[in-house]
Motif scaffolding. Structure first.
Motif, PDB file in Angstrom:
ATOM      1  N   GLN A   1      -9.869 -19.225  52.923  1.00 16.05           N
ATOM      2  CA  GLN A   1      -9.226 -18.150  53.669  1.00 16.05           C
ATOM      3  C   GLN A   1      -8.390 -17.294  52.722  1.00 16.05           C
ATOM      4  N   LYS A   2      -8.492 -15.989  52.885  1.00 14.31           N
ATOM      5  CA  LYS A   2      -7.797 -15.052  51.999  1.00 14.31           C
ATOM      6  C   LYS A   2      -6.288 -15.322  51.977  1.00 14.31           C
ATOM      7  N   ILE A   3      -5.701 -15.593  53.138  1.00 18.68           N
ATOM      8  CA  ILE A   3      -4.249 -15.781  53.203  1.00 18.68           C
ATOM      9  C   ILE A   3      -3.802 -17.000  52.389  1.00 18.68           C
TER      10      ILE A   3
ATOM     11  N   VAL B   1     -15.037 -28.473  50.075  1.00 16.96           N
ATOM     12  CA  VAL B   1     -14.018 -28.664  49.035  1.00 16.96           C
ATOM     13  C   VAL B   1     -14.488 -28.028  47.727  1.00 16.96           C
ATOM     14  N   THR B   2     -15.758 -28.246  47.381  1.00 10.68           N
ATOM     15  CA  THR B   2     -16.315 -27.666  46.152  1.00 10.68           C
ATOM     16  C   THR B   2     -16.233 -26.142  46.178  1.00 10.68           C
ATOM     17  N   LYS B   3     -16.567 -25.560  47.336  1.00 13.88           N
ATOM     18  CA  LYS B   3     -16.526 -24.107  47.493  1.00 13.88           C
ATOM     19  C   LYS B   3     -15.105 -23.583  47.253  1.00 13.88           C
ATOM     20  N   TYR B   4     -14.137 -24.317  47.786  1.00 17.60           N
ATOM     21  CA  TYR B   4     -12.736 -23.920  47.642  1.00 17.60           C
ATOM     22  C   TYR B   4     -12.301 -23.990  46.184  1.00 17.60           C
ATOM     23  N   LEU B   5     -12.631 -25.090  45.532  1.00 11.70           N
ATOM     24  CA  LEU B   5     -12.223 -25.283  44.139  1.00 11.70           C
ATOM     25  C   LEU B   5     -12.888 -24.261  43.223  1.00 11.70           C
ATOM     26  N   GLN B   6     -14.153 -23.935  43.523  1.00 14.77           N
ATOM     27  CA  GLN B   6     -14.857 -22.926  42.717  1.00 14.77           C
ATOM     28  C   GLN B   6     -14.179 -21.564  42.843  1.00 14.77           C
ATOM     29  N   GLN B   7     -13.742 -21.246  44.066  1.00 17.46           N
ATOM     30  CA  GLN B   7     -13.062 -19.966  44.267  1.00 17.46           C
ATOM     31  C   GLN B   7     -11.728 -19.952  43.519  1.00 17.46           C
ATOM     32  N   LEU B   8     -11.021 -21.069  43.527  1.00 20.43           N
ATOM     33  CA  LEU B   8      -9.747 -21.150  42.809  1.00 20.43           C
ATOM     34  C   LEU B   8      -9.956 -21.014  41.304  1.00 20.43           C
ATOM     35  N   GLN B   9     -11.060 -21.573  40.817  1.00 20.23           N
ATOM     36  CA  GLN B   9     -11.322 -21.544  39.372  1.00 20.23           C
ATOM     37  C   GLN B   9     -11.558 -20.132  38.849  1.00 20.23           C
ATOM     38  N   GLU B  10     -11.846 -19.198  39.747  1.00 20.34           N
ATOM     39  CA  GLU B  10     -12.003 -17.807  39.326  1.00 20.34           C
ATOM     40  C   GLU B  10     -10.669 -17.229  38.873  1.00 20.34           C
TER      41      GLU B  10
END
Length: 202
Positions: A120-122, A156-165
């Motif tokens: 989520q963007k927020i 969870v993987t999707k979330y972590l990948q987005q954070l890694q950007e």
């Protein structure tokens, strides 16, 4: 770490009225309806310690609970409730930001994320703000009992990948369920380790 005692100390909206002293604080925060009260009750083994509200976004208070006479668990207001008016949103933002930035006792912030949802963007923007302000935080994925293991892993993987950007190094993260007590020992041991390391340095 075992929790032998958990007692409510104070509720307020003003960081200046929070408990004095230098006991470490571990704060929990997340969007409304993320399961924060249920998680706190599960961690402390006290069913009604943190009050769960049927109305999302209702709580405006900072709640302090003294754990083992040794550290504070802090329940911060939920953010991002869509039906709250602009004035209410600004009020919440001020309460949260003042506490996170002006409370020297705050040792770690646990950011709760609903494991069932796409990033989520927020939440991403909030964590980016924490990074910019050098606030130590960890991620807590909640409600994992609602997902099959394959879906949970993907989310969870999707979330972590987005954070890694945005992040060179990811913050610690925990997989939790208030329903079946998943993640309880991991979070408490993490807090215990930080407390021990802090007291060893002092």
């Amino acid at each position: 770490m075992e929790i032998k005692s958990a007692e409510f100390v104070i509720s307020n909206t003003d960081v200046r009225k929070c408990p004095a002293g230098d006991l470490p604080e571990y704060a929990f925060i997340g969007r409304s309806n993320v399961g924060k009260s249920s998680l706190i009750n599960m961690l402390t083994n006290k069913k009604g310690l943190a009050m769960t509200s049927s109305t999302p976004g209702k709580t405006l208070l900072i709640n302090h609970f003294l754990i083992n006479k040794d550290w504070y668990l802090v329940d911060l207001p939920g953010y991002g409730y869509a039906r709250r008016g602009q004035k209410g949103k600004e009020q919440i933002k001020t309460i949260i930001e003042n506490h996170i930035l002006e409370r020297p006792q705050m040792t770690n912030l646990f950011v709760l994320i609903d494991s069932r949802l796409d990033p989520q963007k927020i939440d991403l923007e909030f964590m980016e703000w924490l990074g910019e302000n050098e606030v130590p935080f960890s991620i807590v994925f909640t409600k994992v009992d609602k997902l099959k293991s394959g879906r949970l892993h993907n989310n969870v993987t999707k979330y972590l990948q987005q954070l890694q950007e945005q992040w060179e190094e990811l913050p610690p993260y925990f997989i939790t369920s208030a329903e079946n007590r998943t993640g309880r020992s991991e979070i408490l041991n993490y807090i215990g380790t930080i407390n021990k390391n802090t007291s060893d340095k002092s």
